[in-house]
Design a protein around this motif. Structure first.
Motif, PDB file in Angstrom:
ATOM      1  N   ALA A  65     -21.991  49.935   1.377  1.00  0.00           N
ATOM      2  CA  ALA A  65     -23.403  49.601   1.189  1.00  0.00           C
ATOM      3  C   ALA A  65     -24.207  49.939   2.441  1.00  0.00           C
ATOM      4  CB  ALA A  65     -23.548  48.119   0.860  1.00  0.00           C
ATOM      5  N   ALA A  66     -23.574  49.806   3.605  1.00  0.00           N
ATOM      6  CA  ALA A  66     -24.277  50.067   4.855  1.00  0.00           C
ATOM      7  C   ALA A  66     -24.341  51.555   5.179  1.00  0.00           C
ATOM      8  CB  ALA A  66     -23.588  49.328   6.002  1.00  0.00           C
ATOM      9  N   ALA A  67     -23.484  52.354   4.538  1.00  0.00           N
ATOM     10  CA  ALA A  67     -23.463  53.790   4.815  1.00  0.00           C
ATOM     11  C   ALA A  67     -24.717  54.444   4.255  1.00  0.00           C
ATOM     12  CB  ALA A  67     -22.219  54.424   4.204  1.00  0.00           C
ATOM     13  N   PRO A  68     -25.346  55.318   5.032  1.00  0.00           N
ATOM     14  CA  PRO A  68     -26.541  56.003   4.534  1.00  0.00           C
ATOM     15  C   PRO A  68     -26.167  57.020   3.467  1.00  0.00           C
ATOM     16  CG  PRO A  68     -25.938  56.839   6.703  1.00  0.00           C
ATOM     17  CD  PRO A  68     -25.023  55.678   6.399  1.00  0.00           C
ATOM     18  N   ALA A  69     -27.137  57.339   2.630  1.00  0.00           N
ATOM     19  CA  ALA A  69     -26.909  58.332   1.581  1.00  0.00           C
ATOM     20  C   ALA A  69     -26.708  59.694   2.218  1.00  0.00           C
ATOM     21  CB  ALA A  69     -28.101  58.358   0.628  1.00  0.00           C
ATOM     22  N   ARG A  70     -25.819  60.490   1.621  1.00  0.00           N
ATOM     23  CA  ARG A  70     -25.533  61.803   2.168  1.00  0.00           C
ATOM     24  C   ARG A  70     -26.681  62.765   1.901  1.00  0.00           C
ATOM     25  NH1 ARG A  70     -20.081  63.178  -0.297  1.00  0.00           N
ATOM     26  NH2 ARG A  70     -21.421  64.728  -1.206  1.00  0.00           N
ATOM     27  N   GLY A  71     -26.939  63.583   2.883  1.00  0.00           N
ATOM     28  CA  GLY A  71     -27.947  64.620   2.720  1.00  0.00           C
ATOM     29  C   GLY A  71     -27.283  65.934   2.360  1.00  0.00           C
ATOM     30  N   GLN A  72     -28.057  66.990   2.291  1.00  0.00           N
ATOM     31  CA  GLN A  72     -27.539  68.296   1.899  1.00  0.00           C
ATOM     32  C   GLN A  72     -26.572  68.856   2.943  1.00  0.00           C
ATOM     33  OE1 GLN A  72     -27.702  69.970  -0.766  1.00  0.00           O
ATOM     34  NE2 GLN A  72     -29.369  69.077  -1.928  1.00  0.00           N
ATOM     35  N   GLY A  73     -26.881  68.712   4.220  1.00  0.00           N
ATOM     36  CA  GLY A  73     -26.089  69.355   5.255  1.00  0.00           C
ATOM     37  C   GLY A  73     -24.921  68.529   5.766  1.00  0.00           C
ATOM     38  N   GLU A  74     -24.700  67.340   5.268  1.00  0.00           N
ATOM     39  CA  GLU A  74     -23.658  66.481   5.800  1.00  0.00           C
ATOM     40  C   GLU A  74     -22.313  66.792   5.164  1.00  0.00           C
ATOM     41  OE1 GLU A  74     -24.654  62.348   5.820  1.00  0.00           O
ATOM     42  OE2 GLU A  74     -26.730  62.758   6.274  1.00  0.00           O
ATOM     43  N   ALA A  75     -21.243  66.404   5.882  1.00  0.00           N
ATOM     44  CA  ALA A  75     -19.880  66.646   5.397  1.00  0.00           C
ATOM     45  C   ALA A  75     -19.603  65.758   4.183  1.00  0.00           C
ATOM     46  CB  ALA A  75     -18.883  66.333   6.509  1.00  0.00           C
ATOM     47  N   PRO A  76     -18.735  66.208   3.288  1.00  0.00           N
ATOM     48  CA  PRO A  76     -18.410  65.397   2.118  1.00  0.00           C
ATOM     49  C   PRO A  76     -17.659  64.129   2.522  1.00  0.00           C
ATOM     50  CG  PRO A  76     -16.997  67.332   2.207  1.00  0.00           C
ATOM     51  CD  PRO A  76     -18.032  67.476   3.292  1.00  0.00           C
ATOM     52  N   ALA A  77     -17.697  63.137   1.655  1.00  0.00           N
ATOM     53  CA  ALA A  77     -17.006  61.880   1.917  1.00  0.00           C
ATOM     54  C   ALA A  77     -15.501  62.128   1.984  1.00  0.00           C
ATOM     55  CB  ALA A  77     -17.330  60.876   0.820  1.00  0.00           C
ATOM     56  N   ALA A  78     -14.808  61.235   2.655  1.00  0.00           N
ATOM     57  CA  ALA A  78     -13.364  61.369   2.802  1.00  0.00           C
ATOM     58  C   ALA A  78     -12.697  61.321   1.438  1.00  0.00           C
ATOM     59  CB  ALA A  78     -12.847  60.243   3.681  1.00  0.00           C
ATOM     60  N   GLY A  79     -11.677  62.124   1.281  1.00  0.00           N
ATOM     61  CA  GLY A  79     -10.944  62.165   0.030  1.00  0.00           C
ATOM     62  C   GLY A  79     -10.028  60.964  -0.109  1.00  0.00           C
ATOM     63  N   PHE A  80      -9.429  60.872  -1.275  1.00  0.00           N
ATOM     64  CA  PHE A  80      -8.545  59.739  -1.556  1.00  0.00           C
ATOM     65  C   PHE A  80      -7.351  59.715  -0.610  1.00  0.00           C
ATOM     66  CE2 PHE A  80      -4.873  57.991  -3.806  1.00  0.00           C
ATOM     67  CZ  PHE A  80      -5.329  56.699  -4.015  1.00  0.00           C
ATOM     68  N   ALA A  81      -6.723  60.862  -0.407  1.00  0.00           N
ATOM     69  CA  ALA A  81      -5.544  60.930   0.455  1.00  0.00           C
ATOM     70  C   ALA A  81      -5.887  60.542   1.894  1.00  0.00           C
ATOM     71  CB  ALA A  81      -4.936  62.322   0.411  1.00  0.00           C
ATOM     72  N   GLU A  82      -7.051  60.999   2.367  1.00  0.00           N
ATOM     73  CA  GLU A  82      -7.469  60.669   3.725  1.00  0.00           C
ATOM     74  C   GLU A  82      -7.760  59.178   3.863  1.00  0.00           C
ATOM     75  OE1 GLU A  82     -10.989  61.885   6.855  1.00  0.00           O
ATOM     76  OE2 GLU A  82     -10.525  63.223   5.189  1.00  0.00           O
ATOM     77  N   THR A  83      -8.426  58.614   2.871  1.00  0.00           N
ATOM     78  CA  THR A  83      -8.722  57.187   2.880  1.00  0.00           C
ATOM     79  C   THR A  83      -7.433  56.369   2.865  1.00  0.00           C
ATOM     80  OG1 THR A  83     -10.791  57.585   1.720  1.00  0.00           O
ATOM     81  CG2 THR A  83      -9.956  55.336   1.697  1.00  0.00           C
ATOM     82  N   LEU A  84      -6.496  56.775   2.027  1.00  0.00           N
ATOM     83  CA  LEU A  84      -5.210  56.086   1.945  1.00  0.00           C
ATOM     84  C   LEU A  84      -4.458  56.212   3.266  1.00  0.00           C
ATOM     85  CD1 LEU A  84      -3.405  54.497   0.032  1.00  0.00           C
ATOM     86  CD2 LEU A  84      -2.405  56.664  -0.697  1.00  0.00           C
ATOM     87  N   GLY A  85      -4.533  57.375   3.875  1.00  0.00           N
ATOM     88  CA  GLY A  85      -3.881  57.576   5.168  1.00  0.00           C
ATOM     89  C   GLY A  85      -4.447  56.673   6.245  1.00  0.00           C
ATOM     90  N   HIS A  86      -5.769  56.534   6.273  1.00  0.00           N
ATOM     91  CA  HIS A  86      -6.402  55.641   7.257  1.00  0.00           C
ATOM     92  C   HIS A  86      -5.987  54.193   7.018  1.00  0.00           C
ATOM     93  CE1 HIS A  86      -8.793  58.607   9.268  1.00  0.00           C
ATOM     94  NE2 HIS A  86      -9.405  58.989   8.151  1.00  0.00           N
ATOM     95  N   ALA A  87      -5.915  53.794   5.758  1.00  0.00           N
ATOM     96  CA  ALA A  87      -5.506  52.428   5.443  1.00  0.00           C
ATOM     97  C   ALA A  87      -4.071  52.173   5.900  1.00  0.00           C
ATOM     98  CB  ALA A  87      -5.640  52.164   3.948  1.00  0.00           C
ATOM     99  N   LEU A  88      -3.185  53.134   5.680  1.00  0.00           N
ATOM    100  CA  LEU A  88      -1.800  52.986   6.122  1.00  0.00           C
ATOM    101  C   LEU A  88      -1.696  52.943   7.641  1.00  0.00           C
ATOM    102  CD1 LEU A  88       0.056  55.306   3.607  1.00  0.00           C
ATOM    103  CD2 LEU A  88       0.033  52.810   3.654  1.00  0.00           C
TER     104      LEU A  88
END
Length: 126
Positions: free
Chosen positions: A42-65
């Motif tokens: 909720a605190a994350a700003p909305a992505r604009g055109q030039g910004e990097a895509p959100a982290a993928g599922f595998a990356e998110t899972l890796g960070h959690a681990l």
């Protein structure tokens, strides 16, 4: 939560109170983590055109681990420091153990859900 039992002397009553305290601390920590996790998107700003895509599922899972691994490592270090006599606060050591235990249990539940979903998807194709 489990009720505090009466009878059995002071030692049994003390053990029940300490068990209840550990349970309350574990649940409080789990709720804090859920609150932080739900607040971050909720605190994350909305992505604009030039910004990097959100982290993928595998990356998110890796960070959690990685976070779970760090919590377990911190717990092990605090326990070793307590055994060497460097840390004198038993509550901090027990809290670190509970935190790593809750993180591991949550990871195990996520793994079970992912495995169940994968098996369900594999059955759909048959």
């Amino acid at each position: 939560m489990s009720p505090v039992r009466s009878g059995g002397g002071v030692q049994a009553g003390l053990a029940d109170v300490l068990a209840l305290r550990r349970e309350v601390l574990a649940r409080s920590e789990a709720l804090r983590e859920v609150r932080e996790a739900s607040a971050s998107p909720a605190a994350a700003p909305a992505r604009g055109q030039g910004e990097a895509p959100a982290a993928g599922f595998a990356e998110t899972l890796g960070h959690a681990l990685e976070k779970v691994s760090a919590a377990q490592q911190r717990s092990a270090e605090m326990q070793a420091a307590y055994e060497r006599g460097e840390v004198t606060d038993v509550a901090k050591v027990m809290l670190a153990r509970q935190e790593s235990g809750v993180a591991f249990e949550a990871t195990l539940q996520v793994r079970n859900k992912l495995l169940s979903a994968y098996q369900e998807i594999m059955r759909m194709g048959s």
